[in-house]
Design a protein around this motif. Structure first.
Motif, PDB file in Angstrom:
ATOM      1  N   GLU A   1       0.812  -1.224   0.000  1.00  0.00           N
ATOM      2  CA  GLU A   1       0.000   0.000   0.000  1.00  0.00           C
ATOM      3  C   GLU A   1       0.844   1.272   0.000  1.00  0.00           C
ATOM      4  O   GLU A   1       0.332   2.363  -0.264  1.00  0.00           O
ATOM      5  CB  GLU A   1      -0.956   0.021   1.190  1.00  0.00           C
ATOM      6  CG  GLU A   1      -0.287  -0.117   2.541  1.00  0.00           C
ATOM      7  CD  GLU A   1      -0.230  -1.555   3.033  1.00  0.00           C
ATOM      8  OE1 GLU A   1      -0.315  -1.761   4.261  1.00  0.00           O
ATOM      9  OE2 GLU A   1      -0.122  -2.459   2.187  1.00  0.00           O
ATOM     10  N   ASP A   2       2.146   1.139   0.283  1.00  0.00           N
ATOM     11  CA  ASP A   2       3.036   2.307   0.299  1.00  0.00           C
ATOM     12  C   ASP A   2       3.758   2.516  -1.024  1.00  0.00           C
ATOM     13  O   ASP A   2       4.492   3.497  -1.177  1.00  0.00           O
ATOM     14  CB  ASP A   2       4.079   2.168   1.412  1.00  0.00           C
ATOM     15  CG  ASP A   2       3.457   2.200   2.799  1.00  0.00           C
ATOM     16  OD1 ASP A   2       2.380   2.800   2.936  1.00  0.00           O
ATOM     17  OD2 ASP A   2       4.055   1.608   3.729  1.00  0.00           O
ATOM     18  N   LEU A   3       3.550   1.628  -1.982  1.00  0.00           N
ATOM     19  CA  LEU A   3       4.312   1.677  -3.225  1.00  0.00           C
ATOM     20  C   LEU A   3       3.708   2.674  -4.209  1.00  0.00           C
ATOM     21  O   LEU A   3       2.495   2.665  -4.450  1.00  0.00           O
ATOM     22  CB  LEU A   3       4.366   0.293  -3.878  1.00  0.00           C
ATOM     23  CG  LEU A   3       5.166  -0.754  -3.114  1.00  0.00           C
ATOM     24  CD1 LEU A   3       4.929  -2.143  -3.712  1.00  0.00           C
ATOM     25  CD2 LEU A   3       6.653  -0.414  -3.138  1.00  0.00           C
ATOM     26  N   PRO A   4       4.541   3.537  -4.815  1.00  0.00           N
ATOM     27  CA  PRO A   4       4.047   4.473  -5.836  1.00  0.00           C
ATOM     28  C   PRO A   4       3.818   3.756  -7.159  1.00  0.00           C
ATOM     29  O   PRO A   4       4.312   2.648  -7.386  1.00  0.00           O
ATOM     30  CB  PRO A   4       5.185   5.490  -5.944  1.00  0.00           C
ATOM     31  CG  PRO A   4       6.418   4.709  -5.603  1.00  0.00           C
ATOM     32  CD  PRO A   4       5.997   3.715  -4.560  1.00  0.00           C
ATOM     33  N   SER A   5       3.072   4.397  -8.046  1.00  0.00           N
ATOM     34  CA  SER A   5       2.802   3.792  -9.354  1.00  0.00           C
ATOM     35  C   SER A   5       4.038   3.822 -10.251  1.00  0.00           C
ATOM     36  O   SER A   5       4.176   2.992 -11.150  1.00  0.00           O
ATOM     37  CB  SER A   5       1.642   4.523 -10.038  1.00  0.00           C
ATOM     38  OG  SER A   5       1.954   5.907 -10.209  1.00  0.00           O
ATOM     39  N   GLN A   6       4.933   4.783 -10.005  1.00  0.00           N
ATOM     40  CA  GLN A   6       6.181   4.889 -10.755  1.00  0.00           C
ATOM     41  C   GLN A   6       7.356   4.811  -9.779  1.00  0.00           C
ATOM     42  O   GLN A   6       7.259   5.287  -8.637  1.00  0.00           O
ATOM     43  CB  GLN A   6       6.215   6.183 -11.559  1.00  0.00           C
ATOM     44  CG  GLN A   6       5.102   6.266 -12.603  1.00  0.00           C
ATOM     45  CD  GLN A   6       5.209   7.505 -13.471  1.00  0.00           C
ATOM     46  OE1 GLN A   6       6.053   8.368 -13.259  1.00  0.00           O
ATOM     47  NE2 GLN A   6       4.326   7.591 -14.458  1.00  0.00           N
ATOM     48  N   PRO A   7       8.500   4.260 -10.206  1.00  0.00           N
ATOM     49  CA  PRO A   7       9.560   3.940  -9.253  1.00  0.00           C
ATOM     50  C   PRO A   7      10.523   5.060  -8.893  1.00  0.00           C
ATOM     51  O   PRO A   7      11.155   5.001  -7.839  1.00  0.00           O
ATOM     52  CB  PRO A   7      10.321   2.818  -9.970  1.00  0.00           C
ATOM     53  CG  PRO A   7      10.165   3.143 -11.429  1.00  0.00           C
ATOM     54  CD  PRO A   7       8.764   3.694 -11.548  1.00  0.00           C
ATOM     55  N   VAL A   8      10.674   6.071  -9.739  1.00  0.00           N
ATOM     56  CA  VAL A   8      11.718   7.068  -9.492  1.00  0.00           C
ATOM     57  C   VAL A   8      11.522   7.819  -8.179  1.00  0.00           C
ATOM     58  O   VAL A   8      12.487   8.048  -7.443  1.00  0.00           O
ATOM     59  CB  VAL A   8      11.861   8.034 -10.686  1.00  0.00           C
ATOM     60  CG1 VAL A   8      12.849   9.160 -10.365  1.00  0.00           C
ATOM     61  CG2 VAL A   8      12.338   7.277 -11.914  1.00  0.00           C
ATOM     62  N   PRO A   9      10.278   8.232  -7.812  1.00  0.00           N
ATOM     63  CA  PRO A   9      10.116   8.888  -6.507  1.00  0.00           C
ATOM     64  C   PRO A   9      10.565   8.014  -5.343  1.00  0.00           C
ATOM     65  O   PRO A   9      11.149   8.507  -4.374  1.00  0.00           O
ATOM     66  CB  PRO A   9       8.612   9.167  -6.453  1.00  0.00           C
ATOM     67  CG  PRO A   9       8.188   9.268  -7.872  1.00  0.00           C
ATOM     68  CD  PRO A   9       9.017   8.253  -8.602  1.00  0.00           C
ATOM     69  N   MET A  10      10.339   6.711  -5.436  1.00  0.00           N
ATOM     70  CA  MET A  10      10.769   5.812  -4.378  1.00  0.00           C
ATOM     71  C   MET A  10      12.292   5.710  -4.340  1.00  0.00           C
ATOM     72  O   MET A  10      12.901   5.714  -3.262  1.00  0.00           O
ATOM     73  CB  MET A  10      10.154   4.430  -4.583  1.00  0.00           C
ATOM     74  CG  MET A  10      10.488   3.435  -3.482  1.00  0.00           C
ATOM     75  SD  MET A  10       9.456   1.959  -3.595  1.00  0.00           S
ATOM     76  CE  MET A  10      10.226   0.912  -2.357  1.00  0.00           C
ATOM     77  N   PHE A  11      12.919   5.649  -5.513  1.00  0.00           N
ATOM     78  CA  PHE A  11      14.381   5.609  -5.554  1.00  0.00           C
ATOM     79  C   PHE A  11      14.964   6.893  -4.961  1.00  0.00           C
ATOM     80  O   PHE A  11      15.921   6.843  -4.177  1.00  0.00           O
ATOM     81  CB  PHE A  11      14.871   5.424  -6.984  1.00  0.00           C
ATOM     82  CG  PHE A  11      16.374   5.540  -7.103  1.00  0.00           C
ATOM     83  CD1 PHE A  11      17.199   4.531  -6.623  1.00  0.00           C
ATOM     84  CD2 PHE A  11      16.960   6.659  -7.669  1.00  0.00           C
ATOM     85  CE1 PHE A  11      18.580   4.634  -6.705  1.00  0.00           C
ATOM     86  CE2 PHE A  11      18.333   6.765  -7.760  1.00  0.00           C
ATOM     87  CZ  PHE A  11      19.145   5.750  -7.278  1.00  0.00           C
ATOM     88  N   ALA A  12      14.390   8.029  -5.326  1.00  0.00           N
ATOM     89  CA  ALA A  12      14.884   9.304  -4.797  1.00  0.00           C
ATOM     90  C   ALA A  12      14.738   9.356  -3.279  1.00  0.00           C
ATOM     91  O   ALA A  12      15.628   9.851  -2.579  1.00  0.00           O
ATOM     92  CB  ALA A  12      14.136  10.463  -5.449  1.00  0.00           C
ATOM     93  N   ARG A  13      13.620   8.841  -2.768  1.00  0.00           N
ATOM     94  CA  ARG A  13      13.411   8.824  -1.311  1.00  0.00           C
ATOM     95  C   ARG A  13      14.421   7.917  -0.628  1.00  0.00           C
ATOM     96  O   ARG A  13      15.003   8.283   0.398  1.00  0.00           O
ATOM     97  CB  ARG A  13      11.981   8.379  -0.995  1.00  0.00           C
ATOM     98  CG  ARG A  13      11.721   8.252   0.502  1.00  0.00           C
ATOM     99  CD  ARG A  13      10.237   8.087   0.788  1.00  0.00           C
ATOM    100  NE  ARG A  13       9.671   6.906   0.147  1.00  0.00           N
ATOM    101  CZ  ARG A  13       9.737   5.681   0.669  1.00  0.00           C
ATOM    102  NH1 ARG A  13      10.361   5.479   1.823  1.00  0.00           N
ATOM    103  NH2 ARG A  13       9.190   4.654   0.049  1.00  0.00           N
TER     104      ARG A  13
END
Length: 222
Positions: A29-41
């Motif tokens: 439920e915490d996963l974004p639809s696109q990966p780059v914001p998660m990588f940046a975080r």
């Protein structure tokens, strides 16, 4: 060195070295639809956690005969869905990327028990982008870029020092220009996997893949 000799050289039982990872998890439920914001975080969190060289990444390329080749380089920028790094274009990795313009990179942040793996197509950056980054570097690093014929044999360290002195004298107090043989690459992210260590080796693995410009996501077994 044969196998028995190698065993005597190693002072510890490698097979017994292990960690039980307990510092986090990845909830769907915490996963974004696109990966780059998660990588940046994750990268920001690695920096804030004072991970040693948080932007260090293992860069894998392919030799002309199809063998893998890997080394550590430094991530120096994120633009859109691309990663940027800089190097000598005449180095082994430069020669390999010229023939096969694809690469894989991995980040390992042990303090956070996290790993990120990325694959994608590679392109050279523009001369303007190269100049902008090169002029931001310390002068000593600028001189070093001119001095090193990266991946070529050198007689000894004194030879490098003599060349550095000559280059320094050549430019004097003038601005050091960007060498034609030096510059950046961008890796377009086509696939990225986030790995979070979990207890009992039941690690979290989340894979994003881009097809026809759209991202899909799946959870992988550890």
């Amino acid at each position: 060195m044969n196998r028995s000799t190698l065993g005597k050289e190693i002072k510890r039982d490698i097979a017994s070295l292990r960690e039980n990872y307990t510092k986090g998890g990845i909830r769907d439920e915490d996963l974004p639809s696109q990966p780059v914001p998660m990588f940046a975080r994750w990268l920001d969190e690695a920096i804030e956690s004072e991970v040693n060289e948080p932007n260090a990444m293992s860069l894998a390329t392919v030799t002309p005969n199809g063998a893998p080749n890997v080394r550590i380089v430094l991530l120096k920028g994120i633009e859109g869905e691309t990663l940027q790094f800089f190097t000598n274009y005449t180095s082994r990795k430069g020669d390999e990327l010229k023939i096969t313009p694809s690469a894989a990179v991995s980040f390992w942040w042990p303090e956070l028990e996290r790993q990120v793996r990325i694959r994608g197509r590679v392109e050279k950056l523009s001369r303007k982008e190269n100049d902008s980054y090169f002029q931001s570097r310390p002068r000593e690093s600028q001189i070093g870029a001119w001095v090193s014929r990266q991946s070529s044999p050198v007689e000894n360290r004194d030879a490098l020092k003599e060349r550095a002195d000559k280059i320094s004298q050549k430019f004097g107090d003038d601005e050091v220009p960007t060498p034609d043989f030096w510059g950046g690459y961008s890796i377009e992210i086509e696939e990225i996997e986030f790995w979070q260590g979990r207890p009992g080796r039941l690690h979290d693995r989340i894979l994003y893949q881009k097809t026809d410009g759209k991202w899909s996501r799946k959870r992988l077994q550890p």
